[in-house]
Design an enzyme around this catalytic site. Structure first.
Site, PDB file in Angstrom:
ATOM      1  N   GLU A  55      -9.520  -4.950  -4.348  1.00  0.00           N
ATOM      2  CA  GLU A  55      -9.145  -4.356  -2.557  1.00  0.00           C
ATOM      3  C   GLU A  55      -9.727  -2.984  -2.644  1.00  0.00           C
ATOM      4  O   GLU A  55      -9.660  -2.376  -1.780  1.00  0.00           O
ATOM      5  CB  GLU A  55      -7.280  -4.024  -3.700  1.00  0.00           C
ATOM      6  N   HIS A 103      -7.963  -5.460   0.617  1.00  0.00           N
ATOM      7  CA  HIS A 103      -6.048  -4.621   0.467  1.00  0.00           C
ATOM      8  C   HIS A 103      -5.898  -5.481   1.417  1.00  0.00           C
ATOM      9  O   HIS A 103      -6.918  -5.663   2.270  1.00  0.00           O
ATOM     10  CB  HIS A 103      -6.995  -2.815   0.538  1.00  0.00           C
ATOM     11  N   SER A 143       0.753  -0.978   0.094  1.00  0.00           N
ATOM     12  CA  SER A 143      -0.099   0.044   0.121  1.00  0.00           C
ATOM     13  C   SER A 143       0.812   0.719  -0.129  1.00  0.00           C
ATOM     14  O   SER A 143       1.320   1.333  -1.308  1.00  0.00           O
ATOM     15  CB  SER A 143      -0.644  -0.227   1.301  1.00  0.00           C
TER      16      SER A 143
END
Length: 521
Positions: A334, A425, A211
């Site tokens: 995600e 995610h 991320s």
């Protein structure tokens, strides 16, 4: 027979004892001596300072040299996280304590002597550049270290502490607005200078993150300030190759220095001052309160002309980047984590028209919204692709065009009863680190097998620049002709990258945005 068995046991115990004693339990590093904690065949060191506390006059300055200590520091406890709303970290099991004094790193080593020259993996946590800390249990490096690497996790300043800039700060010197990135670079310099004391090889350093951590990896891959500090890069759901953000452009976050300075002045004004000397006397708690909740993402790395000289896409095209092999990828669903409730055909259309301007029609054609249900799906998928899918795909394409080194691309699509639409995610991290969630019972044999393979790919890449190895399905090098990526689920197989019509629509959009940005300059 009993005597023979007893003799064997004594021999084994003696051998085990000498082996444990041979582990690297103490090391002399920048600032002093540290002592770790042995747990089986892994020694961990927690809370090693790699820079001076960024407090008082050092707030909003590049990281300064470590303050030396006398005696031996017991490196057995994680340092507090950097200033943030700790809600997200607590949700993942980390302690809630945060402080401005936070520039510490942690290390897990399987080395039996300091001469082993093991490859090193340096973890950079995610959290929208506003949250995250190394003490999250998911990031424990034991299992990766057991595969023959030294795992290091580094902290970096977040939110306004890591990414605020103003004209006054810019006038003080280089790096204004990118203190968090400079913290990562300071951590890598510490690794390069000190890792051999733990049995590591400073010439085989892999940076990896997820991320915001993966986005940071892409930025370090382009930053001249990070040149030579790592030899491989892994980005999980990261990458940032969008043009700079000037107004309300959809799918963009990085600000040019002048706009970031304006934002910084407005932020300080909300606390009653614009003077940096006065702002450095404000309490960290007040600044954090003003910054807002955990993932507000009000602050982002800045195109400062030094740490980030400019648009990463253009830097790659000009072959001005730190050319290393890369392993990069995304997860299939995600956007679900970031989905807004109540999306309708009307609200989605208005959002796209507001953010995508002249290319709104192209985006709406690729992400249809004929019904409210379809609009909700397109909304989350548009976020998935702008934040993670398109940057990763673009990075892979650029790497295949201009790099001397390969790109290996994955698509994590492991579906569970709780996530039938795809992998959300961050879902891959437990498999990479080998720290599968046991709160609902023991992991399944299939999950354990998947984790074993994924972590082996990551470690193989850190060791040799190639994730492939014995008993692993073949992972092809990415190229633009075949667009082959490795799918991770119950079956691991190479197939063409999905969602390409949507990614092509976004490519059209970002090309137009980049051309418009160039007209400004």
């Amino acid at each position: 027979m009993k005597k023979q068995i007893l003799a064997c046991l004594l021999t084994f115990a003696a051998a085990r004892g000498s082996w444990v004693e041979a582990q690297v339990l103490t090391a002399k590093v920048t600032g002093g001596t540290v002592q770790g904690v042995a747990n089986g065949n892994i020694v961990s060191f927690k809370g090693i300072p790699f820079a001076a506390p960024p407090t008082g006059e050092q707030r909003w300055r590049p990281p300064q040299p470590v303050v030396s200590w006398s005696g031996t520091k017991q490196a057995d406890t994680f340092a507090p996280g950097c200033m943030q709303d700790p809600a997200m970290a607590v949700m993942f099991g980390a302690p809630p304590k945060v402080k401005e004094d936070c520039l510490y790193l942690n290390l897990w080593s399987p080395a039996r002597t300091s001469n082993e020259r093991l490859p090193v993996m340096v973890w950079i946590y995610g959290g929208a550049f506003a949250a995250g800390m190394t003490s999250i249990p998911l990031y424990d490096g034991t299992h990766l270290a057991q595969k023959g690497v030294i795992l290091v996790s580094i902290a970096y300043r977040l939110g306004p502490f890591g990414f605020l800039t103003t004209p006054q700060l810019s006038s003080e010197g280089k790096g204004a607005g990118n203190y968090g990135l400079l913290d990562m670079i300071a951590g890598l310099r510490w690794v390069n200078k000190n890792i051999e004391a733990f049995g590591g090889d400073a010439s085989r350093v892999t940076i990896f993150g997820e991320s915001a951590g993966g986005i940071a990896v892409s930025m370090l891959a382009a930053s001249p300030v990070a040149k030579g500090l790592f030899q491989r890069a892994i980005s999980e759901s990261g990458g940032y190759f969008q043009p700079p953000k000037y107004a309300n452009e959809g799918g963009q976050n990085g600000l040019p220095a002048k706009l970031a300075e304006k934002q910084g002045v407005q932020f300080l004004s909300s606390m009653g001052t614009t003077d940096i000397k006065a702002a450095r006397t404000l309490s960290a708690e007040l600044i954090q309160k003003e910054a807002g909740p955990a993932l507000s993402a009000r602050f982002w790395p800045v195109y400062d002309g030094y740490v980030l000289p400019g648009d990463l896409y253009e830097m790659y095209q000009a072959r001005r980047f730190n050319d290393t092999p890369v392993l990069i990828g995304t997860n299939s669903d995600e956007g679900a984590l970031f989905a807004h409730p109540g999306v309708t055909t009307g609200s989605f259309g208005a959002e796209v028209r507001d953010g995508y301007d002249a290319k709104a029609g192209v985006i709406l054609a690729a992400y249809p919204s004929g019904t409210d249900a379809e609009a909700a799906t397109s909304s989350k998928n548009l976020f998935r692709d702008t934040a993670f899918g398109w940057p990763t795909w673009t990075w892979a394409r650029l790497q295949s065009r201009v790099s001397k080194n390969p790109a290996y691309v994955y698509y994590f699509d492991h579906r569970t009863p709780a996530t039938p639409d795809g992998a959300t995610h961050g879902a891959e991290m437990a498999y990479v680190f080998g720290n599968l969630d046991t709160r609902l019972g023991p992991p399944s044999a299939a999950d354990l097998a998947l984790s074993e393979r994924i972590s082996s790919y990551w470690v193989n890449f850190a060791k040799t620049s190639d994730p492939n190895g014995p008993d692993l399905p073949a992972w092809p090098v990415f190229n633009e002709t075949t667009q082959q990526v490795l799918y991770f689920d119950g079956t691991i197989v190479a197939k063409p990258l999905p969602n390409q019509p949507q990614l092509q629509a976004l490519n059209d959009y970002y090309s137009w945005r980049r051309a418009e940005a160039q007209k400004r300059n």
